[in-house]
Write a protein that holds these residues in place. Structure first.
Motif, PDB file in Angstrom:
ATOM      1  N   ARG A   1      10.887  -6.281  21.185  1.00 16.05           N
ATOM      2  CA  ARG A   1       9.542  -5.962  20.699  1.00 16.05           C
ATOM      3  C   ARG A   1       9.219  -4.473  20.824  1.00 16.05           C
ATOM      4  O   ARG A   1       8.089  -4.065  20.572  1.00 16.05           O
ATOM      5  CB  ARG A   1       8.516  -6.821  21.449  1.00 16.05           C
ATOM      6  CG  ARG A   1       8.525  -8.259  20.946  1.00 16.05           C
ATOM      7  CD  ARG A   1       8.020  -9.260  21.969  1.00 16.05           C
ATOM      8  NE  ARG A   1       7.993 -10.601  21.374  1.00 16.05           N
ATOM      9  CZ  ARG A   1       9.061 -11.371  21.194  1.00 16.05           C
ATOM     10  NH1 ARG A   1      10.251 -10.935  21.563  1.00 16.05           N
ATOM     11  NH2 ARG A   1       8.940 -12.571  20.645  1.00 16.05           N
TER      12      ARG A   1
ATOM     13  N   HIS B   1      -4.940  -9.915  27.319  1.00 15.15           N
ATOM     14  CA  HIS B   1      -4.918  -8.857  26.318  1.00 15.15           C
ATOM     15  C   HIS B   1      -5.671  -7.617  26.766  1.00 15.15           C
ATOM     16  O   HIS B   1      -5.517  -6.559  26.164  1.00 15.15           O
ATOM     17  CB  HIS B   1      -5.511  -9.353  24.996  1.00 15.15           C
ATOM     18  CG  HIS B   1      -4.705 -10.428  24.342  1.00 15.15           C
ATOM     19  ND1 HIS B   1      -5.079 -11.019  23.146  1.00 15.15           N
ATOM     20  CD2 HIS B   1      -3.552 -11.035  24.701  1.00 15.15           C
ATOM     21  CE1 HIS B   1      -4.184 -11.945  22.822  1.00 15.15           C
ATOM     22  NE2 HIS B   1      -3.256 -11.964  23.748  1.00 15.15           N
TER      23      HIS B   1
ATOM     24  N   ALA C   1       0.418  -9.992  24.431  1.00 14.15           N
ATOM     25  CA  ALA C   1       0.239  -9.126  23.258  1.00 14.15           C
ATOM     26  C   ALA C   1       0.966  -7.794  23.444  1.00 14.15           C
ATOM     27  O   ALA C   1       0.402  -6.713  23.261  1.00 14.15           O
ATOM     28  CB  ALA C   1      -1.247  -8.895  22.979  1.00 14.15           C
ATOM     29  N   ILE C   2       2.256  -7.883  23.785  1.00 13.81           N
ATOM     30  CA  ILE C   2       3.057  -6.682  24.033  1.00 13.81           C
ATOM     31  C   ILE C   2       3.164  -5.838  22.770  1.00 13.81           C
ATOM     32  O   ILE C   2       3.409  -6.356  21.679  1.00 13.81           O
ATOM     33  CB  ILE C   2       4.464  -7.078  24.525  1.00 13.81           C
ATOM     34  CG1 ILE C   2       4.380  -7.614  25.951  1.00 13.81           C
ATOM     35  CG2 ILE C   2       5.430  -5.907  24.453  1.00 13.81           C
ATOM     36  CD1 ILE C   2       3.927  -6.590  26.960  1.00 13.81           C
ATOM     37  N   LYS C   3       2.994  -4.544  22.939  1.00 12.05           N
ATOM     38  CA  LYS C   3       3.076  -3.606  21.821  1.00 12.05           C
ATOM     39  C   LYS C   3       4.258  -2.652  22.027  1.00 12.05           C
ATOM     40  O   LYS C   3       4.652  -2.379  23.163  1.00 12.05           O
ATOM     41  CB  LYS C   3       1.781  -2.806  21.704  1.00 12.05           C
ATOM     42  CG  LYS C   3       0.536  -3.655  21.482  1.00 12.05           C
ATOM     43  CD  LYS C   3      -0.702  -2.789  21.464  1.00 12.05           C
ATOM     44  CE  LYS C   3      -1.962  -3.622  21.247  1.00 12.05           C
ATOM     45  NZ  LYS C   3      -2.185  -4.556  22.376  1.00 12.05           N
ATOM     46  N   PRO C   4       4.810  -2.137  20.939  1.00 10.25           N
ATOM     47  CA  PRO C   4       5.879  -1.144  21.063  1.00 10.25           C
ATOM     48  C   PRO C   4       5.437   0.038  21.917  1.00 10.25           C
ATOM     49  O   PRO C   4       4.277   0.455  21.874  1.00 10.25           O
ATOM     50  CB  PRO C   4       6.136  -0.717  19.611  1.00 10.25           C
ATOM     51  CG  PRO C   4       5.688  -1.889  18.801  1.00 10.25           C
ATOM     52  CD  PRO C   4       4.513  -2.464  19.531  1.00 10.25           C
ATOM     53  N   LYS C   5       6.359   0.531  22.725  1.00 15.47           N
ATOM     54  CA  LYS C   5       6.176   1.702  23.592  1.00 15.47           C
ATOM     55  C   LYS C   5       5.382   1.389  24.866  1.00 15.47           C
ATOM     56  O   LYS C   5       5.271   2.254  25.744  1.00 15.47           O
ATOM     57  CB  LYS C   5       5.497   2.872  22.859  1.00 15.47           C
ATOM     58  CG  LYS C   5       6.217   3.312  21.593  1.00 15.47           C
ATOM     59  CD  LYS C   5       7.651   3.747  21.880  1.00 15.47           C
ATOM     60  CE  LYS C   5       8.351   4.239  20.605  1.00 15.47           C
ATOM     61  NZ  LYS C   5       9.774   4.559  20.834  1.00 15.47           N
ATOM     62  N   GLU C   6       4.803   0.203  24.981  1.00 16.92           N
ATOM     63  CA  GLU C   6       4.155  -0.147  26.240  1.00 16.92           C
ATOM     64  C   GLU C   6       5.205  -0.276  27.341  1.00 16.92           C
ATOM     65  O   GLU C   6       6.357  -0.638  27.083  1.00 16.92           O
ATOM     66  CB  GLU C   6       3.391  -1.462  26.131  1.00 16.92           C
ATOM     67  CG  GLU C   6       2.040  -1.347  25.477  1.00 16.92           C
ATOM     68  CD  GLU C   6       1.160  -2.560  25.752  1.00 16.92           C
ATOM     69  OE1 GLU C   6       0.029  -2.377  26.228  1.00 16.92           O
ATOM     70  OE2 GLU C   6       1.625  -3.692  25.484  1.00 16.92           O
TER      71      GLU C   6
ATOM     72  N   ASP D   1       4.026 -12.521  23.138  1.00 20.06           N
ATOM     73  CA  ASP D   1       3.206 -12.284  21.942  1.00 20.06           C
ATOM     74  C   ASP D   1       1.772 -12.814  22.109  1.00 20.06           C
ATOM     75  O   ASP D   1       0.813 -12.062  21.940  1.00 20.06           O
ATOM     76  CB  ASP D   1       3.858 -12.945  20.725  1.00 20.06           C
ATOM     77  CG  ASP D   1       5.191 -12.331  20.369  1.00 20.06           C
ATOM     78  OD1 ASP D   1       5.400 -11.144  20.690  1.00 20.06           O
ATOM     79  OD2 ASP D   1       6.026 -13.037  19.780  1.00 20.06           O
TER      80      ASP D   1
ATOM     81  N   ALA E   1       9.142  -2.585  23.514  1.00 15.60           N
ATOM     82  CA  ALA E   1       8.504  -2.126  24.739  1.00 15.60           C
ATOM     83  C   ALA E   1       9.497  -1.356  25.608  1.00 15.60           C
ATOM     84  O   ALA E   1      10.713  -1.597  25.557  1.00 15.60           O
ATOM     85  CB  ALA E   1       7.947  -3.320  25.523  1.00 15.60           C
TER      86      ALA E   1
END
Length: 325
Positions: free
Chosen positions: A49, A174, A20-25, A16, A51
């Motif tokens: 999360r 990030h 800064a992991i985002k969904p779908k990455e 986090d 990903a």
């Protein structure tokens, strides 16, 4: 069970706060057979999360900077973000450099141990420490020459850094292409090839190798280690280690780094803390391509000095473990 919960807190903080992991990455978790449980925790946290999480497990490398299998190198290049708890560092490799050039964000943990995720060294305010790291980085970027001394006068060497850019590793990745190896958060700069001259007393740690209990002196000339004091046990161990690589470029000085983690401690048996303890300095030798050096070698070793005085041009930048710029 409680230990795993404590580890998951740190694992979550890394994904986090640091990545800064985002969904779908596309998140690549790269680990080895010696660190599979930690890799599995990262994979679980990545899936939680949202990903697209891929877990790759390889045979442990034999040294820092050893090149990776081509199938792993290709996966790294395709990833949006990478987290790598491994036995040896993936940083000083062409595979890592190509992944960074392609935009992958990378947090790596060479010498990974479960204790690293429970001893507090990852439970820090990365944003606050980043401000300090960037102050030192800007000073290096604006400087021409660095002199490193010690209160007792035993250490006294200098390097030319004209035109070299620092490599801040704040723990915050990030933006595309950024890298960091927390708990070793630091800033580092590569000397102009052949410019390092003087003596350095290594009294902190050898990475890989562990805490130094019998300090030893290095003599550097023309950017290389030309003499190693082998009167003590740690000096002899280091001389044997560097010789074992069978590469003359392992004697080249390629990095000057300042550890800046207030909760890291030398001597816990965790390499990233040995070189990350706040206010310490490490000399990197061997492969330097990831720091802007042209020198290539089969591996990379860091040599830690506990209480350096660092002067950039005419300004004292670090003294008594305090950043003064």
């Amino acid at each position: 069970m409680l230990e795993k919960l404590a580890m998951m807190r740190s694992v979550g903080n890394i994904l986090d706060s640091c990545l800064a992991i985002k969904p779908k990455e596309q998140l690549l978790v790269l680990t080895d057979t010696d660190n599979l449980p930690t890799g599995q925790l990262f994979a679980l946290a990545g899936e939680e999360r949202g990903a697209e999480t891929i877990l790759l497990v390889m045979k442990p490398r034999t040294r820092h900077g050893e090149e990776l299998p081509s199938i792993i190198a290709d996966a790294m290049k395709a990833a949006d973000a990478i987290v790598a708890p491994t036995t040896f560092s993936v940083n000083h490799t062409n595979a890592r450099k190509r992944a960074s050039d392609a935009g992958a964000r990378l947090i790596f943990f060479p010498g990974s141990q479960e204790a690293m995720f429970t001893d507090g060294s990852l439970d820090i305010d990365f944003v606050k420490q980043a401000e300090i790291i960037m102050r030192l980085s800007r000073a290096f970027d604006a400087g021409s020459r660095v002199r490193v001394t010690s209160d007792d006068g035993a250490t006294d060497f200098s390097i030319d850094i004209r035109g070299r850019k620092s490599v801040p590793q704040t723990g915050i990745c990030h933006t595309p292409g950024t890298i960091s190896p927390p708990p070793c958060i630091e800033t580092a700069v590569s000397p102009i090839e052949g410019s390092t001259e003087g003596v350095a007393v290594i009294d902190g740690a050898v990475v890989p190798g562990g805490e130094v209990l019998e300090p030893f002196k290095l003599t550097l000339s023309g950017g290389r280690i030309v003499d190693i004091d082998t009167s003590g046990k740690d000096g002899r161990k280091f001389a044997s280690l560097i010789e074992s690589y069978g590469d003359d470029n392992m004697y080249c000085h390629v990095e000057l780094g300042i550890g800046l983690n207030p909760k890291a401690k030398i001597g816990r048996g965790i390499e990233l803390e040995d070189e990350g303890e706040f206010g310490t300095l490490h000399l990197g030798i061997g492969n330097g391509i990831t720091f802007g050096s042209t020198i290539r070698a089969v591996g990379h070793i860091d040599l830690v000095i506990r209480h350096p005085i660092v002067q950039i041009d005419d300004v004292i930048a670090l003294k008594s473990r305090e950043v003064l710029v």
